[in-house]
Design a protein around this motif. Structure first.
Motif, PDB file in Angstrom:
ATOM      1  N   LEU A  88       0.829  -1.195   0.000  1.00  0.00           N
ATOM      2  CA  LEU A  88       0.000   0.000   0.000  1.00  0.00           C
ATOM      3  C   LEU A  88       0.868   1.252   0.000  1.00  0.00           C
ATOM      4  O   LEU A  88       0.568   2.239  -0.690  1.00  0.00           O
ATOM      5  CB  LEU A  88      -0.920  -0.008   1.225  1.00  0.00           C
ATOM      6  CG  LEU A  88      -1.866   1.183   1.393  1.00  0.00           C
ATOM      7  CD1 LEU A  88      -2.780   1.328   0.181  1.00  0.00           C
ATOM      8  CD2 LEU A  88      -2.685   1.028   2.678  1.00  0.00           C
ATOM      9  N   ALA A  89       1.985   1.206   0.749  1.00  0.00           N
ATOM     10  CA  ALA A  89       2.893   2.358   0.790  1.00  0.00           C
ATOM     11  C   ALA A  89       3.488   2.643  -0.587  1.00  0.00           C
ATOM     12  O   ALA A  89       3.638   3.811  -0.984  1.00  0.00           O
ATOM     13  CB  ALA A  89       4.013   2.103   1.806  1.00  0.00           C
ATOM     14  N   VAL A  90       3.826   1.592  -1.337  1.00  0.00           N
ATOM     15  CA  VAL A  90       4.394   1.766  -2.673  1.00  0.00           C
ATOM     16  C   VAL A  90       3.391   2.445  -3.599  1.00  0.00           C
ATOM     17  O   VAL A  90       3.769   3.188  -4.511  1.00  0.00           O
ATOM     18  CB  VAL A  90       4.841   0.399  -3.239  1.00  0.00           C
ATOM     19  CG1 VAL A  90       5.139   0.485  -4.724  1.00  0.00           C
ATOM     20  CG2 VAL A  90       6.072  -0.092  -2.497  1.00  0.00           C
ATOM     21  N   ARG A  91       2.089   2.205  -3.387  1.00  0.00           N
ATOM     22  CA  ARG A  91       1.070   2.874  -4.200  1.00  0.00           C
ATOM     23  C   ARG A  91       0.996   4.370  -3.898  1.00  0.00           C
ATOM     24  O   ARG A  91       0.578   5.161  -4.745  1.00  0.00           O
ATOM     25  CB  ARG A  91      -0.309   2.248  -3.934  1.00  0.00           C
ATOM     26  CG  ARG A  91      -0.451   0.804  -4.393  1.00  0.00           C
ATOM     27  CD  ARG A  91      -1.876   0.339  -4.171  1.00  0.00           C
ATOM     28  NE  ARG A  91      -2.079  -1.058  -4.542  1.00  0.00           N
ATOM     29  CZ  ARG A  91      -3.242  -1.686  -4.503  1.00  0.00           C
ATOM     30  NH1 ARG A  91      -4.324  -1.023  -4.120  1.00  0.00           N
ATOM     31  NH2 ARG A  91      -3.332  -2.955  -4.858  1.00  0.00           N
ATOM     32  N   LEU A  92       1.386   4.731  -2.672  1.00  0.00           N
ATOM     33  CA  LEU A  92       1.241   6.116  -2.235  1.00  0.00           C
ATOM     34  C   LEU A  92       2.493   6.954  -2.475  1.00  0.00           C
ATOM     35  O   LEU A  92       2.416   8.180  -2.548  1.00  0.00           O
ATOM     36  CB  LEU A  92       0.876   6.152  -0.746  1.00  0.00           C
ATOM     37  CG  LEU A  92      -0.445   5.473  -0.364  1.00  0.00           C
ATOM     38  CD1 LEU A  92      -0.599   5.432   1.152  1.00  0.00           C
ATOM     39  CD2 LEU A  92      -1.635   6.195  -1.003  1.00  0.00           C
ATOM     40  N   THR A  93       3.689   6.308  -2.549  1.00  0.00           N
ATOM     41  CA  THR A  93       4.938   7.038  -2.744  1.00  0.00           C
ATOM     42  C   THR A  93       5.976   6.118  -3.366  1.00  0.00           C
ATOM     43  O   THR A  93       5.884   4.884  -3.224  1.00  0.00           O
ATOM     44  CB  THR A  93       5.471   7.583  -1.406  1.00  0.00           C
ATOM     45  OG1 THR A  93       6.689   8.291  -1.630  1.00  0.00           O
ATOM     46  CG2 THR A  93       5.736   6.459  -0.427  1.00  0.00           C
TER      47      THR A  93
END
Length: 397
Positions: free
Chosen positions: A17-22
Protein backbone atom coordinates in the motif's frame (compact mmCIF):
# COMPACT_ATOMS: atom_id res chain seq x y z
CA UNK A 1 -2.04 -18.03 16.17
CA UNK A 2 -5.25 -16.55 14.79
CA UNK A 3 -4.08 -12.98 15.36
CA UNK A 4 -0.71 -13.83 13.76
CA UNK A 5 -2.61 -14.89 10.63
CA UNK A 6 -4.08 -11.39 10.46
CA UNK A 7 -0.73 -9.80 11.35
CA UNK A 8 0.86 -11.52 8.35
CA UNK A 9 -1.85 -10.16 6.05
CA UNK A 10 -1.30 -6.64 7.36
CA UNK A 11 2.51 -6.86 7.40
CA UNK A 12 2.60 -7.94 3.76
CA UNK A 13 -0.07 -5.46 2.64
CA UNK A 14 1.30 -2.33 4.34
CA UNK A 15 4.45 -1.94 2.19
CA UNK A 16 2.47 -2.72 -0.96
CA UNK A 17 0.00 0.00 0.00
CA UNK A 18 2.89 2.36 0.79
CA UNK A 19 4.39 1.77 -2.67
CA UNK A 20 1.07 2.87 -4.20
CA UNK A 21 1.24 6.12 -2.24
CA UNK A 22 4.94 7.04 -2.74
CA UNK A 23 8.06 5.93 -4.60
CA UNK A 24 10.53 7.39 -2.07
CA UNK A 25 12.57 4.52 -0.51
CA UNK A 26 13.18 6.49 2.70
CA UNK A 27 9.47 7.24 3.18
CA UNK A 28 8.57 3.58 2.57
CA UNK A 29 11.24 2.51 5.05
CA UNK A 30 9.81 4.99 7.58
CA UNK A 31 6.58 2.98 7.73
CA UNK A 32 8.57 0.00 9.00
CA UNK A 33 10.67 2.17 11.33
CA UNK A 34 7.55 3.67 12.91
CA UNK A 35 6.35 0.17 13.67
CA UNK A 36 9.42 -0.42 15.86
CA UNK A 37 9.72 2.98 17.56
CA UNK A 38 7.28 2.27 20.43
CA UNK A 39 9.62 -0.42 21.74
CA UNK A 40 12.12 2.33 22.49
CA UNK A 41 9.52 4.52 24.16
CA UNK A 42 7.29 2.03 25.99
CA UNK A 43 8.98 -1.39 25.88
CA UNK A 44 10.43 -1.25 29.40
CA UNK A 45 7.18 0.07 30.82
CA UNK A 46 5.25 -2.77 29.13
CA UNK A 47 7.45 -5.37 30.81
CA UNK A 48 7.07 -3.84 34.26
CA UNK A 49 3.30 -3.67 33.86
CA UNK A 50 3.22 -7.28 32.61
CA UNK A 51 4.86 -8.43 35.87
CA UNK A 52 2.20 -6.59 37.88
CA UNK A 53 -1.07 -7.52 36.15
CA UNK A 54 -3.01 -10.63 35.21
CA UNK A 55 -1.27 -11.44 31.92
CA UNK A 56 -4.24 -13.27 30.40
CA UNK A 57 -6.55 -10.30 30.92
CA UNK A 58 -3.95 -7.91 29.57
CA UNK A 59 -3.59 -10.01 26.40
CA UNK A 60 -7.27 -10.17 25.50
CA UNK A 61 -7.82 -6.49 26.29
CA UNK A 62 -4.93 -5.50 24.02
CA UNK A 63 -6.24 -7.68 21.17
CA UNK A 64 -9.68 -6.11 21.52
CA UNK A 65 -8.29 -2.59 21.17
CA UNK A 66 -6.02 -3.60 18.27
CA UNK A 67 -8.98 -5.13 16.46
CA UNK A 68 -10.95 -1.90 16.71
CA UNK A 69 -7.99 0.17 15.51
CA UNK A 70 -7.34 -1.97 12.43
CA UNK A 71 -11.06 -2.08 11.61
CA UNK A 72 -11.10 1.72 11.60
CA UNK A 73 -8.04 1.78 9.34
CA UNK A 74 -9.65 -0.70 6.92
CA UNK A 75 -12.69 1.56 6.72
CA UNK A 76 -10.48 4.58 5.97
CA UNK A 77 -8.66 2.69 3.20
CA UNK A 78 -11.95 1.46 1.75
CA UNK A 79 -13.25 5.03 1.60
CA UNK A 80 -10.13 6.20 -0.24
CA UNK A 81 -8.51 8.07 2.65
CA UNK A 82 -5.26 6.08 2.84
CA UNK A 83 -2.14 8.19 3.33
CA UNK A 84 1.43 7.80 4.53
CA UNK A 85 0.70 9.66 7.83
CA UNK A 86 -2.20 7.27 8.46
CA UNK A 87 0.05 4.26 7.81
CA UNK A 88 2.63 5.68 10.23
CA UNK A 89 0.00 6.28 12.90
CA UNK A 90 -1.38 2.74 12.60
CA UNK A 91 2.06 1.14 12.81
CA UNK A 92 2.93 3.23 15.87
CA UNK A 93 -0.30 2.50 17.76
CA UNK A 94 -0.28 -1.24 17.09
CA UNK A 95 3.31 -1.65 18.24
CA UNK A 96 2.65 0.44 21.36
CA UNK A 97 -0.03 -2.07 22.35
CA UNK A 98 2.23 -4.95 21.34
CA UNK A 99 4.81 -3.96 23.97
CA UNK A 100 2.37 -5.07 26.67
CA UNK A 101 0.97 -8.07 24.78
CA UNK A 102 4.33 -9.67 23.92
CA UNK A 103 5.81 -9.21 27.38
CA UNK A 104 2.66 -10.56 29.00
CA UNK A 105 2.64 -13.65 26.76
CA UNK A 106 6.34 -14.33 27.43
CA UNK A 107 5.79 -14.06 31.18
CA UNK A 108 2.64 -16.20 31.09
CA UNK A 109 4.11 -19.27 29.37
CA UNK A 110 6.48 -20.37 32.20
CA UNK A 111 3.46 -20.49 34.51
CA UNK A 112 1.63 -22.85 32.13
CA UNK A 113 4.30 -25.47 31.34
CA UNK A 114 7.16 -27.14 33.19
CA UNK A 115 10.51 -25.35 32.96
CA UNK A 116 12.25 -28.16 31.08
CA UNK A 117 9.43 -28.16 28.51
CA UNK A 118 9.75 -24.47 27.64
CA UNK A 119 11.86 -25.16 24.55
CA UNK A 120 9.28 -27.56 23.13
CA UNK A 121 6.46 -25.20 24.04
CA UNK A 122 8.12 -22.22 22.36
CA UNK A 123 8.96 -24.28 19.26
CA UNK A 124 5.39 -25.51 18.89
CA UNK A 125 3.89 -22.11 19.58
CA UNK A 126 6.14 -20.29 17.11
CA UNK A 127 5.77 -23.00 14.47
CA UNK A 128 2.01 -22.78 14.74
CA UNK A 129 2.19 -19.02 14.42
CA UNK A 130 4.27 -19.34 11.26
CA UNK A 131 1.88 -21.90 9.81
CA UNK A 132 -1.07 -19.58 10.33
CA UNK A 133 0.72 -16.31 9.69
CA UNK A 134 3.04 -17.25 6.85
CA UNK A 135 2.11 -20.34 4.89
CA UNK A 136 -1.61 -19.68 5.02
CA UNK A 137 -1.72 -15.87 5.03
CA UNK A 138 1.14 -14.93 2.68
CA UNK A 139 -0.31 -16.34 -0.56
CA UNK A 140 -3.69 -14.76 0.20
CA UNK A 141 -2.45 -11.18 0.17
CA UNK A 142 -2.40 -10.70 -3.65
CA UNK A 143 -5.86 -12.28 -3.87
CA UNK A 144 -7.28 -10.07 -1.15
CA UNK A 145 -5.73 -6.97 -2.73
CA UNK A 146 -7.55 -7.70 -5.98
CA UNK A 147 -10.80 -7.46 -4.03
CA UNK A 148 -9.79 -4.12 -2.55
CA UNK A 149 -6.85 -2.50 -0.74
CA UNK A 150 -8.84 -2.56 2.49
CA UNK A 151 -9.43 -6.34 2.53
CA UNK A 152 -6.18 -7.52 4.25
CA UNK A 153 -6.77 -4.98 7.02
CA UNK A 154 -10.42 -5.94 7.47
CA UNK A 155 -9.36 -9.57 7.81
CA UNK A 156 -6.67 -8.57 10.31
CA UNK A 157 -9.24 -6.76 12.45
CA UNK A 158 -11.44 -9.84 12.50
CA UNK A 159 -8.60 -12.08 13.66
CA UNK A 160 -7.74 -9.71 16.53
CA UNK A 161 -11.32 -9.73 17.78
CA UNK A 162 -11.57 -13.51 17.52
CA UNK A 163 -8.22 -13.95 19.30
CA UNK A 164 -9.40 -11.65 22.11
CA UNK A 165 -12.47 -13.82 22.62
CA UNK A 166 -10.41 -17.03 22.69
CA UNK A 167 -7.84 -15.69 25.17
CA UNK A 168 -10.63 -14.35 27.40
CA UNK A 169 -12.15 -17.85 27.49
CA UNK A 170 -8.98 -19.45 28.88
CA UNK A 171 -9.12 -20.65 32.47
CA UNK A 172 -5.82 -20.13 34.25
CA UNK A 173 -4.79 -19.68 37.85
CA UNK A 174 -4.46 -16.10 39.07
CA UNK A 175 -0.81 -15.07 39.00
CA UNK A 176 1.06 -15.81 42.24
CA UNK A 177 3.38 -12.98 43.18
CA UNK A 178 5.20 -11.98 46.31
CA UNK A 179 4.13 -8.59 47.70
CA UNK A 180 6.19 -5.75 46.28
CA UNK A 181 8.54 -4.04 48.73
CA UNK A 182 7.23 -0.84 50.28
CA UNK A 183 8.04 2.13 48.11
CA UNK A 184 8.62 0.00 45.01
CA UNK A 185 7.87 1.92 41.82
CA UNK A 186 7.73 1.06 38.14
CA UNK A 187 11.02 2.89 37.70
CA UNK A 188 12.84 0.80 40.32
CA UNK A 189 11.33 -2.41 38.96
CA UNK A 190 12.41 -1.52 35.41
CA UNK A 191 15.93 -0.86 36.71
CA UNK A 192 15.95 -4.30 38.38
CA UNK A 193 15.12 -5.93 35.06
CA UNK A 194 17.89 -4.05 33.26
CA UNK A 195 20.47 -4.99 35.91
CA UNK A 196 19.42 -8.64 35.80
CA UNK A 197 19.78 -8.75 32.01
CA UNK A 198 23.16 -7.02 31.97
CA UNK A 199 24.46 -9.18 34.82
CA UNK A 200 23.86 -12.44 32.96
CA UNK A 201 26.79 -13.12 30.63
CA UNK A 202 24.92 -15.33 28.17
CA UNK A 203 21.83 -13.10 27.97
CA UNK A 204 24.00 -10.01 27.54
CA UNK A 205 25.87 -11.56 24.60
CA UNK A 206 22.66 -12.76 22.97
CA UNK A 207 21.07 -9.33 23.44
CA UNK A 208 23.98 -7.57 21.69
CA UNK A 209 23.89 -10.11 18.86
CA UNK A 210 20.13 -9.73 18.45
CA UNK A 211 20.53 -5.95 18.34
CA UNK A 212 22.96 -6.25 15.41
CA UNK A 213 20.68 -8.73 13.63
CA UNK A 214 17.69 -6.46 14.08
CA UNK A 215 19.54 -3.54 12.50
CA UNK A 216 20.22 -5.79 9.51
CA UNK A 217 16.68 -7.19 9.34
CA UNK A 218 15.22 -3.70 9.69
CA UNK A 219 17.23 -2.58 6.67
CA UNK A 220 16.23 -5.64 4.65
CA UNK A 221 12.51 -5.83 5.48
CA UNK A 222 11.94 -2.09 5.08
CA UNK A 223 13.21 -2.19 1.50
CA UNK A 224 12.37 -5.77 0.50
CA UNK A 225 9.39 -4.68 -1.58
CA UNK A 226 11.76 -2.49 -3.63
CA UNK A 227 14.35 -5.27 -3.85
CA UNK A 228 11.74 -7.63 -5.29
CA UNK A 229 9.55 -5.40 -7.43
CA UNK A 230 12.30 -3.15 -8.86
CA UNK A 231 15.77 -4.67 -8.53
CA UNK A 232 14.48 -8.13 -9.54
CA UNK A 233 11.44 -6.79 -11.45
CA UNK A 234 9.41 -9.69 -10.04
CA UNK A 235 6.23 -7.74 -9.21
CA UNK A 236 3.73 -8.42 -6.44
CA UNK A 237 3.77 -12.14 -7.19
CA UNK A 238 7.52 -12.22 -6.60
CA UNK A 239 7.08 -10.40 -3.30
CA UNK A 240 4.44 -12.93 -2.24
CA UNK A 241 6.79 -15.77 -3.25
CA UNK A 242 9.59 -14.29 -1.13
CA UNK A 243 7.33 -13.91 1.91
CA UNK A 244 5.94 -17.42 1.46
CA UNK A 245 9.47 -18.86 1.21
CA UNK A 246 10.39 -17.12 4.45
CA UNK A 247 7.29 -18.55 6.13
CA UNK A 248 8.03 -22.07 4.84
CA UNK A 249 11.58 -21.80 6.14
CA UNK A 250 10.31 -20.61 9.52
CA UNK A 251 7.89 -23.53 9.69
CA UNK A 252 10.68 -26.05 9.07
CA UNK A 253 12.96 -24.22 11.50
CA UNK A 254 10.47 -24.87 14.26
CA UNK A 255 11.19 -28.59 13.99
CA UNK A 256 14.95 -28.02 13.95
CA UNK A 257 15.29 -25.58 16.85
CA UNK A 258 15.15 -28.05 19.74
CA UNK A 259 17.10 -30.77 17.90
CA UNK A 260 19.98 -28.39 17.21
CA UNK A 261 19.96 -27.04 20.77
CA UNK A 262 20.12 -30.51 22.28
CA UNK A 263 23.25 -31.26 20.28
CA UNK A 264 25.01 -27.95 20.71
CA UNK A 265 23.49 -25.95 23.57
CA UNK A 266 21.36 -22.87 23.04
CA UNK A 267 24.07 -20.24 22.48
CA UNK A 268 25.90 -22.47 19.98
CA UNK A 269 22.59 -23.01 18.19
CA UNK A 270 22.43 -19.24 17.78
CA UNK A 271 25.99 -19.23 16.40
CA UNK A 272 25.00 -21.77 13.76
CA UNK A 273 21.79 -19.93 12.88
CA UNK A 274 23.57 -16.58 12.51
CA UNK A 275 26.27 -18.06 10.27
CA UNK A 276 23.71 -19.59 7.88
CA UNK A 277 21.74 -16.35 7.80
CA UNK A 278 24.87 -14.38 6.88
CA UNK A 279 25.46 -16.66 3.89
CA UNK A 280 21.80 -16.39 2.86
CA UNK A 281 21.91 -12.59 2.86
CA UNK A 282 25.06 -12.59 0.74
CA UNK A 283 23.28 -14.81 -1.78
CA UNK A 284 20.28 -12.50 -1.90
CA UNK A 285 22.38 -9.38 -2.33
CA UNK A 286 24.71 -10.65 -5.06
CA UNK A 287 22.63 -12.92 -7.33
CA UNK A 288 20.03 -11.00 -9.33
CA UNK A 289 17.50 -13.77 -9.77
CA UNK A 290 14.19 -14.53 -8.05
CA UNK A 291 15.26 -18.13 -7.38
CA UNK A 292 18.27 -16.89 -5.39
CA UNK A 293 16.02 -14.60 -3.35
CA UNK A 294 13.54 -17.40 -2.66
CA UNK A 295 16.33 -19.76 -1.58
CA UNK A 296 17.87 -17.08 0.61
CA UNK A 297 14.54 -16.22 2.24
CA UNK A 298 13.87 -19.93 2.86
CA UNK A 299 17.16 -20.35 4.75
CA UNK A 300 16.78 -17.00 6.46
CA UNK A 301 13.35 -17.99 7.78
CA UNK A 302 14.47 -21.42 8.99
CA UNK A 303 17.44 -20.07 10.91
CA UNK A 304 15.42 -17.13 12.23
CA UNK A 305 13.07 -19.62 13.87
CA UNK A 306 16.01 -21.55 15.33
CA UNK A 307 17.31 -18.24 16.70
CA UNK A 308 13.99 -17.08 18.13
CA UNK A 309 13.05 -20.33 19.86
CA UNK A 310 16.42 -20.68 21.55
CA UNK A 311 16.76 -17.00 22.41
CA UNK A 312 13.32 -16.79 24.07
CA UNK A 313 13.75 -20.12 25.87
CA UNK A 314 17.19 -19.15 27.16
CA UNK A 315 15.74 -15.90 28.52
CA UNK A 316 12.80 -17.64 30.22
CA UNK A 317 15.00 -20.33 31.77
CA UNK A 318 17.64 -17.93 33.10
CA UNK A 319 15.17 -15.35 34.49
CA UNK A 320 13.64 -15.41 38.00
CA UNK A 321 9.92 -16.21 37.74
CA UNK A 322 8.85 -12.85 39.18
CA UNK A 323 11.03 -10.93 36.70
CA UNK A 324 10.38 -12.63 33.37
CA UNK A 325 8.30 -9.73 32.04
CA UNK A 326 10.87 -7.10 33.01
CA UNK A 327 13.87 -9.04 31.72
CA UNK A 328 11.99 -9.87 28.51
CA UNK A 329 11.11 -6.20 28.02
CA UNK A 330 14.68 -5.10 28.75
CA UNK A 331 15.91 -7.65 26.20
CA UNK A 332 13.35 -6.70 23.57
CA UNK A 333 13.76 -2.95 24.04
CA UNK A 334 17.55 -3.16 23.88
CA UNK A 335 17.65 -5.47 20.88
CA UNK A 336 14.66 -4.04 19.01
CA UNK A 337 16.09 -0.53 19.20
CA UNK A 338 18.19 -1.45 16.16
CA UNK A 339 15.20 -2.17 13.92
CA UNK A 340 14.01 1.42 13.31
CA UNK A 341 17.61 2.52 12.82
CA UNK A 342 18.09 -0.34 10.37
CA UNK A 343 14.89 0.53 8.50
CA UNK A 344 15.97 4.13 7.99
CA UNK A 345 19.53 3.05 7.19
CA UNK A 346 18.15 0.59 4.63
CA UNK A 347 16.25 3.38 2.91
CA UNK A 348 19.38 5.53 2.71
CA UNK A 349 21.55 2.65 1.45
CA UNK A 350 18.96 1.61 -1.15
CA UNK A 351 18.70 5.14 -2.47
CA UNK A 352 22.47 5.74 -2.48
CA UNK A 353 24.15 2.45 -3.33
CA UNK A 354 21.43 0.41 -5.05
CA UNK A 355 18.40 -1.63 -4.11
CA UNK A 356 20.51 -4.71 -3.27
CA UNK A 357 22.59 -2.68 -0.81
CA UNK A 358 20.39 -3.37 2.26
CA UNK A 359 20.82 -7.16 1.85
CA UNK A 360 24.61 -6.78 1.78
CA UNK A 361 24.50 -4.43 4.76
CA UNK A 362 22.42 -7.01 6.64
CA UNK A 363 24.97 -9.73 5.81
CA UNK A 364 27.78 -7.66 7.33
CA UNK A 365 25.77 -6.99 10.49
CA UNK A 366 24.82 -10.64 10.91
CA UNK A 367 28.52 -11.54 10.64
CA UNK A 368 29.26 -9.10 13.48
CA UNK A 369 26.42 -10.63 15.48
CA UNK A 370 27.94 -14.10 15.20
CA UNK A 371 31.25 -12.76 16.48
CA UNK A 372 29.56 -11.01 19.42
CA UNK A 373 28.02 -14.31 20.59
CA UNK A 374 31.39 -15.89 21.35
CA UNK A 375 31.68 -14.48 24.92
CA UNK A 376 28.36 -16.09 25.81
CA UNK A 377 29.41 -19.60 24.79
CA UNK A 378 31.23 -20.18 28.09
CA UNK A 379 27.97 -19.58 29.97
CA UNK A 380 26.03 -21.99 27.76
CA UNK A 381 24.30 -24.95 29.41
CA UNK A 382 23.23 -28.34 28.05
CA UNK A 383 19.62 -28.73 26.99
CA UNK A 384 17.73 -31.46 28.82
CA UNK A 385 14.73 -32.82 26.96
CA UNK A 386 11.50 -33.69 28.78
CA UNK A 387 11.09 -37.45 29.15
CA UNK A 388 8.17 -37.51 26.75
CA UNK A 389 9.83 -35.10 24.32
CA UNK A 390 6.76 -32.93 24.65
CA UNK A 391 5.21 -30.08 26.48
CA UNK A 392 3.75 -30.78 29.89
CA UNK A 393 0.92 -28.44 30.73
CA UNK A 394 0.30 -27.51 34.33
CA UNK A 395 -3.10 -27.87 35.89
CA UNK A 396 -5.08 -24.68 36.15
CA UNK A 397 -7.50 -25.85 38.76
Amino acid sequence: MISRFGDALRTAALPLLAVRLTDDPLVIASVTACGYLPWLLFGLLGGAVADRVDQRRAMWAVDLVRGLLVASFALAVGLGHASIPLLLALAFCLTTLQTLFDNASTALLPSLVDREALGSANARLMTGQQLAGGLLAGPLVPLLLTAGAFMPFAADAGTYLLAAALVASLRTRPPEREPRPAGSTLRTEIAEGLRALWGDRALRAVCVATLLCNIGMGALIATLVLHVTRWLDAGNAGYAAAMTAYAMGSFSGGFLAQRIARRTGRVRALLLAGSVQTASLLLMGTVRHLAALVAGMLLLGAMNMVWNVNQVTLMQQRSPAAMVGRIASAFRTSSTSGAPLGALLGGVVAGTYGLNGPALLAAALFGLAVASLIPGVKSDVPVVAPQDDGTTARATG
